[in-house]
Design an enzyme around this catalytic site. Structure first.
Site, PDB file in Angstrom:
ATOM      1  N   CYS A 246       6.626  45.740 122.842  1.00 40.87           N
ATOM      2  CA  CYS A 246       6.917  47.161 122.854  1.00 40.87           C
ATOM      3  C   CYS A 246       6.311  47.772 121.599  1.00 40.87           C
ATOM      4  O   CYS A 246       6.331  47.186 120.524  1.00 40.87           O
ATOM      5  CB  CYS A 246       8.404  47.502 122.874  1.00 40.87           C
TER       6      CYS A 246
ATOM      7  N   ARG B 139       0.829  45.724 122.586  1.00 43.88           N
ATOM      8  CA  ARG B 139       2.166  45.175 122.369  1.00 43.88           C
ATOM      9  C   ARG B 139       3.004  45.157 123.651  1.00 43.88           C
ATOM     10  O   ARG B 139       4.076  44.539 123.690  1.00 43.88           O
ATOM     11  CB  ARG B 139       2.914  46.006 121.331  1.00 43.88           C
TER      12      ARG B 139
ATOM     13  N   TRP C 240       7.206  46.438 126.981  1.00 38.35           N
ATOM     14  CA  TRP C 240       7.093  45.097 127.555  1.00 38.35           C
ATOM     15  C   TRP C 240       8.521  44.738 127.952  1.00 38.35           C
ATOM     16  O   TRP C 240       9.379  44.557 127.087  1.00 38.35           O
ATOM     17  CB  TRP C 240       6.547  44.115 126.522  1.00 38.35           C
TER      18      TRP C 240
ATOM     19  N   ASN D  20      12.186  48.993 120.022  1.00 39.32           N
ATOM     20  CA  ASN D  20      11.458  47.730 120.185  1.00 39.32           C
ATOM     21  C   ASN D  20      12.386  46.621 119.706  1.00 39.32           C
ATOM     22  O   ASN D  20      12.818  46.648 118.558  1.00 39.32           O
ATOM     23  CB  ASN D  20      10.174  47.794 119.336  1.00 39.32           C
ATOM     24  N   GLY D  21      12.720  45.691 120.591  1.00 39.88           N
ATOM     25  CA  GLY D  21      13.621  44.601 120.195  1.00 39.88           C
ATOM     26  C   GLY D  21      14.626  44.320 121.286  1.00 39.88           C
ATOM     27  O   GLY D  21      14.436  44.741 122.435  1.00 39.88           O
TER      28      GLY D  21
ATOM     29  N   GLU E  86      -6.473  24.712 123.722  1.00 40.04           N
ATOM     30  CA  GLU E  86      -6.730  26.134 123.473  1.00 40.04           C
ATOM     31  C   GLU E  86      -7.650  26.721 124.554  1.00 40.04           C
ATOM     32  O   GLU E  86      -7.425  27.831 125.038  1.00 40.04           O
ATOM     33  CB  GLU E  86      -7.328  26.294 122.068  1.00 40.04           C
TER      34      GLU E  86
ATOM     35  N   LYS F 224      -6.660  29.810 126.969  1.00 42.69           N
ATOM     36  CA  LYS F 224      -7.467  31.029 127.054  1.00 42.69           C
ATOM     37  C   LYS F 224      -7.771  31.351 128.505  1.00 42.69           C
ATOM     38  O   LYS F 224      -7.665  32.480 128.939  1.00 42.69           O
ATOM     39  CB  LYS F 224      -8.801  30.886 126.307  1.00 42.69           C
TER      40      LYS F 224
ATOM     41  N   GLU G  79      -4.515  32.414 130.577  1.00 46.60           N
ATOM     42  CA  GLU G  79      -3.846  33.679 130.248  1.00 46.60           C
ATOM     43  C   GLU G  79      -4.662  34.909 130.613  1.00 46.60           C
ATOM     44  O   GLU G  79      -4.098  35.950 130.899  1.00 46.60           O
ATOM     45  CB  GLU G  79      -3.408  33.724 128.784  1.00 46.60           C
TER      46      GLU G  79
ATOM     47  N   HIS H 182      -4.169   8.447 132.980  1.00 47.55           N
ATOM     48  CA  HIS H 182      -2.748   8.192 133.176  1.00 47.55           C
ATOM     49  C   HIS H 182      -2.099   9.245 134.078  1.00 47.55           C
ATOM     50  O   HIS H 182      -0.878   9.421 134.031  1.00 47.55           O
ATOM     51  CB  HIS H 182      -2.037   8.136 131.811  1.00 47.55           C
TER      52      HIS H 182
ATOM     53  N   LYS I 289       1.101  41.184 122.791  1.00 42.90           N
ATOM     54  CA  LYS I 289       0.440  40.580 121.632  1.00 42.90           C
ATOM     55  C   LYS I 289       1.418  39.945 120.654  1.00 42.90           C
ATOM     56  O   LYS I 289       1.175  38.863 120.145  1.00 42.90           O
ATOM     57  CB  LYS I 289      -0.382  41.653 120.919  1.00 42.90           C
TER      58      LYS I 289
END
Ligand code: F6R
Length: 612
Positions: free
Chosen positions: A2, A27, A73, A99-100, A485, A489, A492, A508, A607
């Site tokens: 947010c 955000r 968000w 925000n929170g 990584e 990438k 997402e 395995h 983010k």
């Protein structure tokens, strides 16, 4: 998660709020809204992007020189118009953006419901704005006092801005656990979750601390107090960032711009911290706590996501060079499993945003047990940077694309410098080896530039593979975290399922997945395990998998077996992640663009993850 923004002053607030929300959209971007005061309170909110809000507000009354805005968000309640912020109290007098997370919102909601309040949304924020209203009514106090008293009843994290329909001359902001910056102009104030909406108007800012609130007014006066009602002297800082750093600069997406910035930011990350010709490294934080760091029996890295991947590389670096054991922990697990932490441990908290709730909570656990916390953050003045005992900034500049790229590389650079500095101080590496690595680090930006020249070739490979349903990424040693990584990438931003594995671990289990449909990206630059990687490639080819190999320039053996080959410059083995990650970032980027995905704002993500 947010983004919040607010303005009070002489200008029209709406364009400032909209531009600010666009800058903060990284955000959260599932709904957006604004509230403006101009004789009355006007609230416009809409599910979707800030651009949807703009369309919705077209032709409506958006006049006013005071206003608040929010890009969301979702945490409590699905992303729809109803749950979008700002939220307004039952009387219609107070509007609030938040925000929170208010953790005790259910109990507060029940109390308020019993007192006759009704709720239009499913959010914790609507509870807070009504709590403020109820406190104001019951205690017969000013809005400032009501905000302070209400916030003292709240458990959780917040950055908020509150406005009052009957008072166009001031607004109130407060924070605990979520970031908030106050920009100070000439008889005008800007409020935002980070400095990007403010930079265009003023460089003078105050970062509010936890449990602080500010009352700002149109006459240019502002007062900062603690939630205990004690006035504090504000610390006004000058912003270091410039407008250019938060714009796309001709690139189609922020992610691509940030990938291309890597040669420069890596040079920035090492500047003044090392000299190859003189053979020294100087990370301020390591110097300051040299005694404790050099005596440490163990390092514990704690981080999330991409930062956790760089932490894994840190494990390889510190163990190999400085010969100290390292554990790498997901912050979200570490904080809840009653970990064994000794006073002699060093906790490396790695975070681009410096606001990740899980990492912050893990730091608290470590601090309770007297360990030394070393923060590696990108955002200057962020919460993690502030609560750490010592630390190093990565100096990557603002990273706006949600998928982390340059932040990762600069984290790896700091970890490399740190491992080398400790190793030098402990005498676990020779001076000649140290210089060799430092020279190579100085050269690395040029080698990254050369790797970036492969972009067109990687785009062609992306075209061939963009319709795959799954991907496998394999690497050994320093390239194993890079494989993780690369897979992160891809998944997402393109929504293709991908997994990273240590190459030898494939047999395995994951080998069962391999058939002619499965692209397997193999990182095959390791000098020390080259023959083993050759065998892994053979195992994939024997099962008809499609091999995309990242190899050193001049490679022959793997080149002859792979379906696609990406040849990158050779470097010191401990620095390989800084080169091998580049083609993986580009591959994900191009595949995502070709699939029509929103690369900079992938679905469901934000983010900075300021909720647990
Ligand atoms: C992936 C990504 C995330 C972050 C993670 C931690 O591209 O960006 O996985 O790495 O959310 O964030 P920070 O580093 O801000 O603590």
């Amino acid at each position: 998660m947010c983004g919040i923004v607010a303005y009070i002053g002489k200008r029209q607030a709406y364009p400032i709020l909209i531009k600010g929300l666009q800058r903060l959209e990284y955000r959260g971007y599932d709904s957006a809204g604004v509230a403006l005061l101009n004789g009355d309170l006007h609230v416009y909110k809409k599910a979707g992007k800030v651009s949807d809000l703009q369309k919705f507000a077209e032709g409506q009354d958006v006049e006013g020189t005071i206003g608040i805005g929010h890009t969301r968000w979702a945490t409590h309640g699905e992303p729809n118009d109803r749950n979008a912020h700002p939220h307004v109290s039952n009387s219609g007098n107070f509007a609030l953006v938040h925000n929170g997370i208010i953790e005790n919102y259910a109990a507060l909601k029940e109390q308020l419901t019993n007192s006759g309040y009704t709720f239009k949304s499913d959010t914790d924020t609507e509870v807070l704005v009504n709590l403020i209203e109820e406190v104001k009514k019951q205690e017969d106090v000013s809005l400032e006092d009501a905000v302070r008293i209400a916030l003292n009843e709240v458990v959780g994290a917040y950055a908020i801005v509150v406005i009052d329909r009957t008072n166009e001359d001031s607004l109130i902001v407060a924070r605990k656990g979520s970031p908030l910056v106050l920009g100070i102009g000439d008889q005008e104030f800007f409020v935002a979750s980070d400095a990007s909406p403010i930079i265009e108007y003023t460089k003078n800012v105050v970062y509010l601390d936890d449990q602080e609130y500010a009352v700002v007014d149109r006459a240019g006066k502002f007062t900062i107090k603690t939630l205990g009602n004690i006035e504090i002297t504000p610390f006004i800082q000058k912003l270091q960032m410039d407008l250019e750093s938060i714009e796309k600069g001709g690139f189609e997406h922020f992610m691509l711009k940030e990938i291309y910035e890597q040669p420069r930011v890596i040079a920035d990350a090492v500047r003044g911290r090392m000299s190859a010709s003189e053979g020294w490294i100087k990370l301020g934080g390591v110097n300051e706590f040299a005694n404790r760091i050099n005596k440490a029996k163990r390092f514990i890295v704690t981080a999330c996501g991409t930062s956790w991947h760089s932490g894994l590389i840190g494990e390889y670096l510190i163990e190999t060079l400085a010969r100290v054991p390292v554990e790498v922990e997901y912050a979200s697990e570490f904080r809840y499993r009653n970990p064994i932490i000794h006073e002699s441990d060093i906790i490396l908290a790695i975070s681009q945003s410096g606001e990740t709730a899980d990492t912050l909570a893990a730091i608290e656990v470590a601090k309770e047990r007297q360990a030394l916390v070393y923060g590696i953050c990108n955002v200057i003045g962020s919460s993690i940077a502030r609560v750490s005992h010592a630390g190093s900034y990565t100096h990557a500049g603002p990273e706006i694309g949600v998928a982390s790229t340059k932040a990762f590389s600069t984290q790896v650079v700091i970890l490399t410098l740190m491992a080398l500095q400790i190793a030098q101080q402990k005498g676990t590496i020779s001076n000649s080896y140290l210089r060799q690595v430092l020279y190579e680090l100085e050269n690395l930006p040029k080698k990254i530039e050369k790797t970036l020249e492969l972009d067109a070739q990687i785009k062609v490979i992306a075209e061939q593979l963009k319709d795959a349903q799954n991907f496998l990424y394999l690497g050994r040693g320093y390239n194993f975290p890079v494989a993780l990584e690369g897979a992160l990438k891809l998944k997402e931003i393109s929504y293709i399922h991908a997994e990273g594995y240590p190459a030898a671990e494939m047999k395995h289990g994951p080998i069962a997945l391999i058939d002619e449909q499965m692209p397997v990206v193999v990182l095959a630059t390791n000098e020390s395990a080259y023959e083993k990687i050759v065998s892994n490639v053979q195992e994939v080819k024997a099962r008809k998998g499609i091999v995309i190999a990242v190899v050193n320039e001049g490679d022959k053996q793997i080149k002859s077996m792979a379906d696609y080959v990406i040849e990158i410059p050779q470097t010191e083995e401990i620095l390989t992640p800084l080169l091998t990650v580049i083609p993986l970032q580009l591959l994900s980027y191009h595949i995502a663009v070709m699939r029509g995905a929103n690369v900079d704002q992938p679905r469901n993500l934000a983010k900075s993850v300021t909720v647990e």
